[in-house]
Design a protein around this motif. Structure first.
Motif, PDB file in Angstrom:
ATOM      1  N   SER A  34       0.860  -1.182   0.000  1.00  0.00           N
ATOM      2  CA  SER A  34       0.000   0.000   0.000  1.00  0.00           C
ATOM      3  C   SER A  34       0.894   1.229   0.000  1.00  0.00           C
ATOM      4  N   THR A  35       0.866   1.987  -1.095  1.00  0.00           N
ATOM      5  CA  THR A  35       1.720   3.185  -1.141  1.00  0.00           C
ATOM      6  C   THR A  35       1.245   4.215  -0.118  1.00  0.00           C
ATOM      7  N   GLY A  36      -0.063   4.254   0.147  1.00  0.00           N
ATOM      8  CA  GLY A  36      -0.560   5.176   1.173  1.00  0.00           C
ATOM      9  C   GLY A  36       0.046   4.843   2.535  1.00  0.00           C
ATOM     10  N   ILE A  38       2.853   3.197   3.116  1.00  0.00           N
ATOM     11  CA  ILE A  38       4.305   3.481   3.081  1.00  0.00           C
ATOM     12  C   ILE A  38       4.538   4.986   3.300  1.00  0.00           C
ATOM     13  N   LEU A  39       3.721   5.797   2.626  1.00  0.00           N
ATOM     14  CA  LEU A  39       3.898   7.256   2.746  1.00  0.00           C
ATOM     15  C   LEU A  39       3.531   7.740   4.148  1.00  0.00           C
ATOM     16  N   ARG A  40       2.436   7.205   4.717  1.00  0.00           N
ATOM     17  CA  ARG A  40       2.052   7.637   6.077  1.00  0.00           C
ATOM     18  C   ARG A  40       3.132   7.287   7.088  1.00  0.00           C
ATOM     19  N   LYS A  41       3.774   6.135   6.909  1.00  0.00           N
ATOM     20  CA  LYS A  41       4.847   5.754   7.826  1.00  0.00           C
ATOM     21  C   LYS A  41       6.034   6.713   7.648  1.00  0.00           C
ATOM     22  N   PHE A  56       1.441  17.288   0.025  1.00  0.00           N
ATOM     23  CA  PHE A  56       0.550  16.772  -1.028  1.00  0.00           C
ATOM     24  C   PHE A  56      -0.570  15.940  -0.396  1.00  0.00           C
ATOM     25  N   MET A  57      -0.190  15.083   0.553  1.00  0.00           N
ATOM     26  CA  MET A  57      -1.172  14.178   1.158  1.00  0.00           C
ATOM     27  C   MET A  57      -2.231  14.963   1.936  1.00  0.00           C
ATOM     28  N   ASN A  58      -1.785  15.945   2.698  1.00  0.00           N
ATOM     29  CA  ASN A  58      -2.751  16.713   3.496  1.00  0.00           C
ATOM     30  C   ASN A  58      -3.745  17.453   2.620  1.00  0.00           C
ATOM     31  N   GLY A  60      -4.829  16.290  -0.172  1.00  0.00           N
ATOM     32  CA  GLY A  60      -5.611  15.325  -0.962  1.00  0.00           C
ATOM     33  C   GLY A  60      -5.099  15.228  -2.390  1.00  0.00           C
ATOM     34  N   ALA A  61      -3.892  15.771  -2.639  1.00  0.00           N
ATOM     35  CA  ALA A  61      -3.298  15.701  -3.987  1.00  0.00           C
ATOM     36  C   ALA A  61      -2.417  14.466  -4.077  1.00  0.00           C
ATOM     37  N   LEU A  62      -2.027  14.111  -5.292  1.00  0.00           N
ATOM     38  CA  LEU A  62      -1.118  12.983  -5.453  1.00  0.00           C
ATOM     39  C   LEU A  62       0.319  13.440  -5.245  1.00  0.00           C
ATOM     40  N   VAL A  63       1.112  12.569  -4.672  1.00  0.00           N
ATOM     41  CA  VAL A  63       2.548  12.784  -4.530  1.00  0.00           C
ATOM     42  C   VAL A  63       3.159  12.644  -5.937  1.00  0.00           C
ATOM     43  N   PRO A  64       4.196  13.425  -6.291  1.00  0.00           N
ATOM     44  CA  PRO A  64       4.732  13.345  -7.659  1.00  0.00           C
ATOM     45  C   PRO A  64       5.151  11.928  -8.054  1.00  0.00           C
ATOM     46  N   ASP A  88      -1.894  -1.934  -3.768  1.00  0.00           N
ATOM     47  CA  ASP A  88      -3.082  -1.254  -3.244  1.00  0.00           C
ATOM     48  C   ASP A  88      -2.792   0.252  -3.234  1.00  0.00           C
ATOM     49  N   GLY A  89      -3.415   0.975  -4.161  1.00  0.00           N
ATOM     50  CA  GLY A  89      -3.182   2.428  -4.208  1.00  0.00           C
ATOM     51  C   GLY A  89      -2.073   2.813  -5.165  1.00  0.00           C
ATOM     52  N   PHE A  90      -1.572   1.877  -5.919  1.00  0.00           N
ATOM     53  CA  PHE A  90      -0.555   2.127  -6.950  1.00  0.00           C
ATOM     54  C   PHE A  90      -0.799   1.153  -8.087  1.00  0.00           C
ATOM     55  N   PRO A  91      -0.757   1.546  -9.346  1.00  0.00           N
ATOM     56  CA  PRO A  91      -0.526   2.903  -9.834  1.00  0.00           C
ATOM     57  C   PRO A  91      -1.782   3.775  -9.724  1.00  0.00           C
ATOM     58  N   ARG A  92      -1.548   5.085  -9.762  1.00  0.00           N
ATOM     59  CA  ARG A  92      -2.660   6.029  -9.675  1.00  0.00           C
ATOM     60  C   ARG A  92      -2.677   6.997 -10.845  1.00  0.00           C
ATOM     61  N   THR A  93      -1.693   6.895 -11.718  1.00  0.00           N
ATOM     62  CA  THR A  93      -1.656   7.742 -12.927  1.00  0.00           C
ATOM     63  C   THR A  93      -1.163   6.858 -14.081  1.00  0.00           C
ATOM     64  N   PRO A  95       1.381   7.529 -16.190  1.00  0.00           N
ATOM     65  CA  PRO A  95       2.839   7.340 -16.132  1.00  0.00           C
ATOM     66  C   PRO A  95       3.268   6.307 -15.077  1.00  0.00           C
ATOM     67  N   GLN A  96       2.589   6.246 -13.947  1.00  0.00           N
ATOM     68  CA  GLN A  96       2.925   5.216 -12.938  1.00  0.00           C
ATOM     69  C   GLN A  96       2.648   3.823 -13.505  1.00  0.00           C
ATOM     70  N   ALA A  97       1.535   3.682 -14.214  1.00  0.00           N
ATOM     71  CA  ALA A  97       1.179   2.363 -14.772  1.00  0.00           C
ATOM     72  C   ALA A  97       2.191   1.949 -15.833  1.00  0.00           C
ATOM     73  N   GLN A 163      -8.381   9.211  13.263  1.00  0.00           N
ATOM     74  CA  GLN A 163      -8.948   9.563  11.961  1.00  0.00           C
ATOM     75  C   GLN A 163      -7.846  10.184  11.121  1.00  0.00           C
ATOM     76  N   ARG A 164      -7.645   9.652   9.916  1.00  0.00           N
ATOM     77  CA  ARG A 164      -6.628  10.217   9.035  1.00  0.00           C
ATOM     78  C   ARG A 164      -6.957  11.663   8.705  1.00  0.00           C
ATOM     79  N   ASP A 165      -5.928  12.519   8.645  1.00  0.00           N
ATOM     80  CA  ASP A 165      -6.153  13.939   8.319  1.00  0.00           C
ATOM     81  C   ASP A 165      -6.882  14.082   6.989  1.00  0.00           C
ATOM     82  N   LYS A 174     -11.926  16.387  -2.603  1.00  0.00           N
ATOM     83  CA  LYS A 174     -10.780  16.686  -3.459  1.00  0.00           C
ATOM     84  C   LYS A 174     -10.145  15.369  -3.943  1.00  0.00           C
ATOM     85  N   ARG A 175     -10.008  14.400  -3.038  1.00  0.00           N
ATOM     86  CA  ARG A 175      -9.395  13.112  -3.416  1.00  0.00           C
ATOM     87  C   ARG A 175     -10.234  12.394  -4.469  1.00  0.00           C
ATOM     88  N   LEU A 176     -11.571  12.536  -4.362  1.00  0.00           N
ATOM     89  CA  LEU A 176     -12.428  11.888  -5.368  1.00  0.00           C
ATOM     90  C   LEU A 176     -12.283  12.566  -6.729  1.00  0.00           C
TER      91      LEU A 176
HETATM   92  P1  AMP Z   1      -4.320   6.124   0.189  1.00  0.00           P
HETATM   93  O1  AMP Z   1      -4.081   5.611   1.558  1.00  0.00           O
HETATM   94  O2  AMP Z   1      -4.028   5.089  -0.873  1.00  0.00           O
HETATM   95  O3  AMP Z   1      -5.680   6.747   0.011  1.00  0.00           O
HETATM   96  O4  AMP Z   1      -3.241   7.288  -0.062  1.00  0.00           O
HETATM   97  C1  AMP Z   1      -3.219   8.451   0.743  1.00  0.00           C
HETATM   98  C2  AMP Z   1      -2.472   9.560   0.024  1.00  0.00           C
HETATM   99  O5  AMP Z   1      -1.123   9.156  -0.257  1.00  0.00           O
HETATM  100  C3  AMP Z   1      -3.051   9.966  -1.337  1.00  0.00           C
HETATM  101  O6  AMP Z   1      -4.128  10.867  -1.223  1.00  0.00           O
HETATM  102  C4  AMP Z   1      -1.836  10.574  -1.998  1.00  0.00           C
HETATM  103  O7  AMP Z   1      -1.555  11.863  -1.502  1.00  0.00           O
HETATM  104  C5  AMP Z   1      -0.708   9.656  -1.527  1.00  0.00           C
HETATM  105  N1  AMP Z   1      -0.524   8.500  -2.428  1.00  0.00           N
HETATM  106  C6  AMP Z   1      -0.728   7.182  -2.149  1.00  0.00           C
HETATM  107  N2  AMP Z   1      -0.450   6.415  -3.207  1.00  0.00           N
HETATM  108  C7  AMP Z   1      -0.065   7.258  -4.195  1.00  0.00           C
HETATM  109  C8  AMP Z   1       0.346   7.069  -5.547  1.00  0.00           C
HETATM  110  N3  AMP Z   1       0.386   5.851  -6.114  1.00  0.00           N
HETATM  111  N4  AMP Z   1       0.678   8.176  -6.261  1.00  0.00           N
HETATM  112  C9  AMP Z   1       0.641   9.394  -5.719  1.00  0.00           C
HETATM  113  N5  AMP Z   1       0.253   9.658  -4.472  1.00  0.00           N
HETATM  114  C10 AMP Z   1      -0.095   8.593  -3.698  1.00  0.00           C
END
Ligand code: AMP
Length: 221
Positions: A34-36, A38-41, A56-58, A60-64, A88-93, A95-97, A163-165, A174-176
């Protein structure tokens, strides 16, 4: 005996990807990536990656893409991914795919399925705004649909629920939007490759698990 699974779970935030990924992880003995998570950690540990990703996460935008692509590439090279993986949560664009396809081709481990979990947006807002996560073990609860036995305490490990920020209502919307514009096009990207399978993600966790196994069909036997 289940075959090796190399799966992407596709779906809006709150569609239940994480819940189903955890169940599939046990069934296939393949790790949930789960990239989400990994990023939260990384944000909690205040690593260089976490510092770059937090804003970016706060919002609701995507991380580059370049940041996230490197992390997933390293994770997929680990030994525990040799018997498959559940993304889970990757790819999201797109270019990632594309980058994932290239990495897996190099490894000789192409995806064997992309499962799209579909849930109407109105239900997603309700789910995410009530979602609570255990700080210690990552278990998921919902204040109305799946409440913990004691308020604010994880049933599984006694950890604190939070509760996640980014699960506040304005950020959810915004995330939707981000999902519709940047991630939803992946469905046709994978359909063209003949990899896409779809399940209705509305119902109980068990009902959806049954649908997921049915959709995975040949892979589950
Ligand atoms: P999630 O837990 O999958 O909803 O991810 C939470 C947040 O982490 C997202 O709103 C993005 O800011 C970031 N994130 C997670 N996965 C990705 C990804 N594959 N590409 C870009 N940003 C990501």
């Amino acid at each position: 005996m289940a075959k090796a699974i190399r799966l992407v779970l596709l779906g809006a935030p709150g569609a239940g990807k994480g819940t189903q990924a955890k169940l599939l992880q046990e069934k296939f003995a393949a790790p949930q990536i789960s990239t989400g998570d990994i990023l939260r950690k990384a944000v909690a540990d205040q690593t260089a990656l976490g510092k770059q990703a937090a804003d970016f996460m706060n919002r609701g935008a995507l991380v580059p893409d370049d940041l996230i692509i490197n992390i997933v590439g390293e994770r997929l090279a680990a030994d525990d991914c040799k018997q498959g993986f559940i993304l889970d949560g990757f790819p999201r664009t797109i270019p990632q795919a594309e980058s994932l396809d290239a990495t897996l081709k190099r490894m000789g481990q192409p995806l064997n399925c992309v499962l799209s979990v579909r849930v109407p947006h109105a239900e997603i807002v309700e789910r995410l705004s009530g979602r609570r996560t255990c700080r210690k073990c990552g278990a998921l609860f919902h204040i109305t649909f799946d409440p913990p036995r004691a308020q604010g305490v994880c049933d599984k490990c006694g950890g604190e629920l939070f509760q996640r920020d980014d699960d506040q209502e304005a950020t959810i919307k915004k995330r939707l939007d981000v999902y519709e514009s940047q991630t939803a096009p992946l469905a046709s990207y994978y359909a063209k490759q003949g990899l896409l399978r779809e399940v209705d993600g509305v119902g109980t966790i068990d009902e959806i698990r049954t649908r997921v196994y049915a959709a995975l069909g040949d892979l589950v036997q």
